[in-house]
Write a protein that holds these residues in place. Structure first.
Motif, PDB file in Angstrom:
ATOM      1  N   GLY A  76       2.515   1.678  -3.631  1.00 41.18           N
ATOM      2  CA  GLY A  76       1.562   2.162  -4.630  1.00 41.18           C
ATOM      3  C   GLY A  76       1.759   1.603  -6.018  1.00 41.18           C
ATOM      4  N   SER A  77       3.000   1.571  -6.489  1.00 36.38           N
ATOM      5  CA  SER A  77       3.313   1.052  -7.809  1.00 36.38           C
ATOM      6  C   SER A  77       4.612   0.259  -7.719  1.00 36.38           C
ATOM      7  CB  SER A  77       3.462   2.190  -8.822  1.00 36.38           C
ATOM      8  OG  SER A  77       3.745   1.696 -10.118  1.00 36.38           O
ATOM      9  N   LYS A 105       0.064  -1.778 -10.290  1.00 34.23           N
ATOM     10  CA  LYS A 105      -0.546  -0.686  -9.535  1.00 34.23           C
ATOM     11  C   LYS A 105      -1.321  -1.246  -8.353  1.00 34.23           C
ATOM     12  CE  LYS A 105      -3.402   3.463 -10.076  1.00 34.23           C
ATOM     13  NZ  LYS A 105      -4.236   4.248 -11.023  1.00 34.23           N
ATOM     14  N   GLU A 109      -3.829  -0.625  -5.239  1.00 29.37           N
ATOM     15  CA  GLU A 109      -4.864   0.302  -4.769  1.00 29.37           C
ATOM     16  C   GLU A 109      -5.583  -0.310  -3.582  1.00 29.37           C
ATOM     17  OE1 GLU A 109      -6.470   2.835  -8.421  1.00 29.37           O
ATOM     18  OE2 GLU A 109      -6.755   0.697  -8.773  1.00 29.37           O
ATOM     19  N   GLY A 110      -6.077   0.551  -2.673  1.00 26.72           N
ATOM     20  CA  GLY A 110      -6.822   0.088  -1.520  1.00 26.72           C
ATOM     21  C   GLY A 110      -5.920  -0.483  -0.447  1.00 26.72           C
ATOM     22  N   THR A 111      -6.539  -0.925   0.632  1.00 30.17           N
ATOM     23  CA  THR A 111      -5.816  -1.552   1.742  1.00 30.17           C
ATOM     24  C   THR A 111      -6.644  -2.722   2.271  1.00 30.17           C
ATOM     25  OG1 THR A 111      -6.860  -0.053   3.357  1.00 30.17           O
ATOM     26  CG2 THR A 111      -4.710   0.611   2.449  1.00 30.17           C
ATOM     27  N   ALA A 149       0.830  -1.205   0.000  1.00 29.24           N
ATOM     28  CA  ALA A 149       0.000   0.000   0.000  1.00 29.24           C
ATOM     29  C   ALA A 149       0.863   1.253   0.000  1.00 29.24           C
ATOM     30  CB  ALA A 149      -0.932  -0.016   1.203  1.00 29.24           C
TER      31      ALA A 149
END
Length: 223
Positions: free
Chosen positions: A170-171, A183, A185-187, A167
């Motif tokens: 991010g990338s 990529k 996204e979220g947790t 997380a």
């Protein structure tokens, strides 16, 4: 989901997984004089659990996701207790969620390559993810290791991450650098990688942290 595009990836099975093990070093200091005050707790060396978390190493208590309950319990093959001490390809071979992935890894002769690495992250498509491709397409890929290997490479990161580390990043760059970034996204239970949901994450193995996902990641679709 788009069909897997592999024509543009000119890699061979032998070169497809040149994994770069990412190590980390610890430093320690000593030599304080007897008259110096004892260090406060805030200055103490990090605990082993904190150091482990920084290295992306997880424990059974860190595992999360709706499919984790489908794993065998106790010390049965495929359970968390069973997989933890094993290198990642060997551990996956006992996991009932990953039979198609294991077949793909064996078809490309990558078992020993994956097992020999020191610190990696593996996004492991569950069996229904491969089923979505259809048996004919899967069997076709299994018969073409040079084309299948870059797809598998796109699911491996040459550094070990836990969910918090993913997380924060991010990338990420996979081992298939031509495939484009991964990529994140979220947790937690809402975390996705290139849109694929995490079904069971933070699975510990001897040399990798594993995240079971619900789709086969397609190189070249997230550039």
């Amino acid at each position: 989901m788009h069909k897997i595009r592999i024509a543009g990836i000119g890699l061979t099975a032998a070169a497809a997984l040149t994994l770069t093990a990412c190590g980390s070093g610890d430093t320690a200091s000593s030599g304080s004089s007897s008259s110096a005050p004892a260090p406060s707790s805030s200055m103490a060396a990090p605990s082993s659990s904190m150091a482990a978390a920084a290295d992306g190493v997880t424990t059974n208590a860190d595992v999360f996701g709706p499919a984790c309950s489908q794993l065998p319990q106790g010390s049965s093959p495929g359970s968390l207790d069973s997989m933890g001490p094993q290198p990642v390809a060997s551990a996956a071979s006992t996991n009932p969620l990953l039979t198609k992935l294991v077949a793909a890894v064996k078809a490309t002769n990558l078992v020993d390559t994956l097992n020999s690495q020191q610190a990696i992250t593996v996004f492991a498509p569950a069996d229904p993810a491969f089923a979505a491709l259809g048996d004919a397409k899967f069997n076709e890929l299994a018969g073409k290791p040079a084309e299948l290997a870059p797809i598998l490479q796109y699911h491996v990161v040459g550094k070990r991450y836990d969910a918090k580390g993913l997380a924060a990043a991010g990338s990420l760059e996979s081992l298939n650098t031509a495939g484009g970034p991964l990529k994140i996204e979220g947790t937690g239970d809402t975390m996705t990688v290139n849109g694929a949901k995490i079904l069971c994450g933070n699975i510990p193995t001897k040399n990798a942290t594993v995240f079971v996902i619900d789709k086969v990641l397609t190189p070249g679709t997230n550039k």
